[in-house]
Design a protein around this motif. Structure first.
Motif, PDB file in Angstrom:
ATOM      1  N   PRO A  16       5.159   1.422  -7.107  1.00 37.53           N
ATOM      2  CA  PRO A  16       6.606   1.211  -7.219  1.00 37.53           C
ATOM      3  C   PRO A  16       7.244   0.666  -5.943  1.00 37.53           C
ATOM      4  N   ARG A  17       6.750   1.050  -4.788  1.00 38.72           N
ATOM      5  CA  ARG A  17       7.353   0.521  -3.550  1.00 38.72           C
ATOM      6  C   ARG A  17       7.082  -0.980  -3.444  1.00 38.72           C
ATOM      7  N   SER A  18       5.854  -1.394  -3.750  1.00 34.56           N
ATOM      8  CA  SER A  18       5.491  -2.815  -3.651  1.00 34.56           C
ATOM      9  C   SER A  18       6.304  -3.658  -4.618  1.00 34.56           C
ATOM     10  N   ALA A  19       6.721  -3.035  -5.725  1.00 39.33           N
ATOM     11  CA  ALA A  19       7.478  -3.767  -6.744  1.00 39.33           C
ATOM     12  C   ALA A  19       8.807  -4.275  -6.207  1.00 39.33           C
ATOM     13  N   GLY A  20       9.243  -3.756  -5.081  1.00 44.22           N
ATOM     14  CA  GLY A  20      10.500  -4.195  -4.493  1.00 44.22           C
ATOM     15  C   GLY A  20      10.373  -5.466  -3.665  1.00 44.22           C
ATOM     16  N   TYR A  21       9.170  -6.035  -3.585  1.00 45.00           N
ATOM     17  CA  TYR A  21       8.951  -7.221  -2.738  1.00 45.00           C
ATOM     18  C   TYR A  21       8.702  -8.449  -3.600  1.00 45.00           C
ATOM     19  N   SER A  22       9.061  -9.604  -3.065  1.00 45.64           N
ATOM     20  CA  SER A  22       8.883 -10.856  -3.793  1.00 45.64           C
ATOM     21  C   SER A  22       7.386 -11.120  -4.048  1.00 45.64           C
ATOM     22  N   VAL A  23       7.042 -11.367  -5.307  1.00 45.94           N
ATOM     23  CA  VAL A  23       5.641 -11.657  -5.611  1.00 45.94           C
ATOM     24  C   VAL A  23       5.230 -12.991  -4.990  1.00 45.94           C
ATOM     25  N   ARG A  24       6.167 -13.935  -4.909  1.00 44.60           N
ATOM     26  CA  ARG A  24       5.846 -15.226  -4.276  1.00 44.60           C
ATOM     27  C   ARG A  24       5.470 -15.013  -2.815  1.00 44.60           C
ATOM     28  N   TRP A  25       6.215 -14.138  -2.131  1.00 46.43           N
ATOM     29  CA  TRP A  25       5.931 -13.818  -0.727  1.00 46.43           C
ATOM     30  C   TRP A  25       4.542 -13.162  -0.603  1.00 46.43           C
ATOM     31  N   MET A  26       4.237 -12.257  -1.531  1.00 49.53           N
ATOM     32  CA  MET A  26       2.912 -11.598  -1.500  1.00 49.53           C
ATOM     33  C   MET A  26       1.793 -12.626  -1.665  1.00 49.53           C
ATOM     34  N   VAL A  27       1.957 -13.510  -2.655  1.00 50.26           N
ATOM     35  CA  VAL A  27       0.893 -14.477  -2.951  1.00 50.26           C
ATOM     36  C   VAL A  27       0.756 -15.479  -1.796  1.00 50.26           C
ATOM     37  N   ASP A  28       1.876 -15.895  -1.220  1.00 44.96           N
ATOM     38  CA  ASP A  28       1.816 -16.836  -0.097  1.00 44.96           C
ATOM     39  C   ASP A  28       1.032 -16.257   1.086  1.00 44.96           C
ATOM     40  N   GLY A  29       1.079 -14.933   1.236  1.00 44.50           N
ATOM     41  CA  GLY A  29       0.387 -14.309   2.367  1.00 44.50           C
ATOM     42  C   GLY A  29      -0.997 -13.782   2.024  1.00 44.50           C
ATOM     43  N   ALA A  39      -1.769  -0.920   0.941  1.00 44.60           N
ATOM     44  CA  ALA A  39      -0.992  -0.185   1.954  1.00 44.60           C
ATOM     45  C   ALA A  39      -0.277   0.998   1.300  1.00 44.60           C
ATOM     46  N   GLU A  40       0.249   0.762   0.110  1.00 42.37           N
ATOM     47  CA  GLU A  40       0.950   1.840  -0.604  1.00 42.37           C
ATOM     48  C   GLU A  40      -0.026   2.969  -0.956  1.00 42.37           C
ATOM     49  N   ALA A  41      -1.238   2.589  -1.339  1.00 41.07           N
ATOM     50  CA  ALA A  41      -2.244   3.602  -1.674  1.00 41.07           C
ATOM     51  C   ALA A  41      -2.678   4.385  -0.432  1.00 41.07           C
ATOM     52  N   LEU A  42      -2.747   3.720   0.701  1.00 38.22           N
ATOM     53  CA  LEU A  42      -3.093   4.445   1.940  1.00 38.22           C
ATOM     54  C   LEU A  42      -1.986   5.427   2.304  1.00 38.22           C
ATOM     55  N   ALA A  43      -0.755   4.967   2.123  1.00 39.88           N
ATOM     56  CA  ALA A  43       0.397   5.788   2.516  1.00 39.88           C
ATOM     57  C   ALA A  43       0.544   7.042   1.654  1.00 39.88           C
ATOM     58  N   GLU A  44      -0.172   7.103   0.537  1.00 42.33           N
ATOM     59  CA  GLU A  44      -0.171   8.347  -0.252  1.00 42.33           C
ATOM     60  C   GLU A  44      -0.764   9.492   0.566  1.00 42.33           C
ATOM     61  N   THR A  61      -1.943 -11.866   7.495  1.00 41.38           N
ATOM     62  CA  THR A  61      -0.615 -12.477   7.597  1.00 41.38           C
ATOM     63  C   THR A  61       0.498 -11.436   7.795  1.00 41.38           C
ATOM     64  N   ALA A  62       0.130 -10.229   8.110  1.00 44.36           N
ATOM     65  CA  ALA A  62       1.071  -9.158   8.487  1.00 44.36           C
ATOM     66  C   ALA A  62       1.954  -8.669   7.337  1.00 44.36           C
ATOM     67  N   SER A  63       1.599  -8.982   6.104  1.00 41.88           N
ATOM     68  CA  SER A  63       2.406  -8.487   4.972  1.00 41.88           C
ATOM     69  C   SER A  63       2.408  -6.959   4.952  1.00 41.88           C
ATOM     70  N   SER A  64       1.231  -6.359   5.168  1.00 44.76           N
ATOM     71  CA  SER A  64       1.159  -4.889   5.141  1.00 44.76           C
ATOM     72  C   SER A  64       1.963  -4.300   6.294  1.00 44.76           C
ATOM     73  N   SER A  65       1.959  -4.958   7.446  1.00 48.28           N
ATOM     74  CA  SER A  65       2.711  -4.445   8.610  1.00 48.28           C
ATOM     75  C   SER A  65       4.201  -4.458   8.301  1.00 48.28           C
ATOM     76  N   ILE A  66       4.661  -5.550   7.704  1.00 51.85           N
ATOM     77  CA  ILE A  66       6.074  -5.683   7.347  1.00 51.85           C
ATOM     78  C   ILE A  66       6.447  -4.613   6.311  1.00 51.85           C
ATOM     79  N   PHE A  67       5.565  -4.434   5.345  1.00 49.10           N
ATOM     80  CA  PHE A  67       5.785  -3.433   4.292  1.00 49.10           C
ATOM     81  C   PHE A  67       5.889  -2.026   4.900  1.00 49.10           C
ATOM     82  N   LEU A  68       4.970  -1.672   5.771  1.00 45.23           N
ATOM     83  CA  LEU A  68       4.980  -0.315   6.355  1.00 45.23           C
ATOM     84  C   LEU A  68       6.222  -0.104   7.212  1.00 45.23           C
TER      85      LEU A  68
END
Ligand SMILES: C[S@@+](CC[C@H](N)C(=O)[O-])C[C@H]1O[C@@H](n2cnc3c(N)ncnc32)[C@H](O)[C@@H]1O
Length: 252
Positions: A16-29, A39-44, A61-68
């Protein structure tokens, strides 16, 4: 493919947290299985509190860093070898987290950090490139404070293969898949050092399915449906492959 269709293909209620991010941004990275979902699964299981200092080792591409940083208010040192820090700084500025995410270019065996500097170490889809050496954890773990956590997730079989390549995956096998290991292998690999206590070593639930969902969407979006990795996942059909998640805390 338009973004609405991509969004539809990547809908996944497990994250659910990842769902708040642009899928285009995820795919680009993208550089492998969906890094935000991992990252969400680790944060559990990795405790992340605002202001904590986190090393994201092999961040791509630092997507996980930005997410965390956005989700947990942590400060992240987004450390990578192949992706230029200038490229990651651009993504960090676009995401408006430049006060929290610091792009660093470094090789995993020559980290420019003080011992005990971090409150948590994470690594997504990367640790198997440098961390299968028996001695690596002894080096890596010194950067986190005693008692604090280390969490990794990367591809791996549910159990170690007896035969290489495993016969049902032979058409797809690449030599460096030899670094993909099972949760039990990772548990032993870390526990035998005596430097950490392993809290979780599992195959991330549904990770085969999530990995294939992600690859299918990325392949379709690129106009090259059903590429080799997706074919391999289909041939395996959830028998062996998934993502190995390991979480421990430093004991000494
Ligand atoms: C498959 S990519 C995964 C990137 C990102 N974490 C993700 O999930 O999309 C693996 C990353 O590991 C990094 N890596 C591999 N070997 C490394 C090493 N020896 N030192 C530092 N980073 C390394 C690469 O730079 C690359 O970005």
């Amino acid at each position: 493919m338009d973004d609405a269709e991509l969004e539809r293909l990547l809908r996944n209620e497990r994250y659910p947290r990842s769902a708040g991010y642009s899928v285009r941004w995820m795919v680009d990275g993208a550089m492998g299985p969906n890094t935000l979902w991992q990252a969400e699964a680790l944060a559990e299981h990795v405790s992340l509190e605002p202001g904590m200092r986190v090393l994201d080792m092999g961040c791509g591409t630092a997507s996980s860093s930005i997410f965390l940083a956005k989700e947990f208010g942590v400060e992240v040192w987004a450390t990578d070898l192949w992706v230029r820090p200038e490229e990651n700084l651009r993504r960090v500025i676009e995401a408006e987290v430049e006060a929290q995410v610091h792009p660093i270019h470094a090789e995993a065996h020559a980290l420019p950090y003080a011992e005990n500097f971090f409150d948590a170490l994470v690594s997504i889809g990367a640790y198997h490139y440098f961390g299968t050496d028996d001695l690596y954890l002894g080096y890596f773990s010194r950067f986190v404070k005693p008692g604090s956590q280390i969490g990794i997730v990367q591809p791996g079989p549910v159990e170690e293969y007896e035969v290489f390549p495993p016969p049902h995956l032979e058409p797809y096998w690449k030599w460096d898949f030899c670094a993909w290991h099972s949760p039990t292998w990772w548990r032993r690999h870390w526990e035998k050092t005596g430097l950490v206590a392993v809290e979780v070593a599992d195959q991330l639930p549904h990770s085969w399915h999530d990995w294939l969902q992600w690859n299918d969407a990325c392949d379709l979006d690129a106009g090259t449906p059903n590429r080799e990795e997706a074919q391999m996942l289909r041939a395996d059909n959830g028998r062996t492959l998934g993502l190995s998640r390991v979480i421990a805390h430093r004991t000494s």
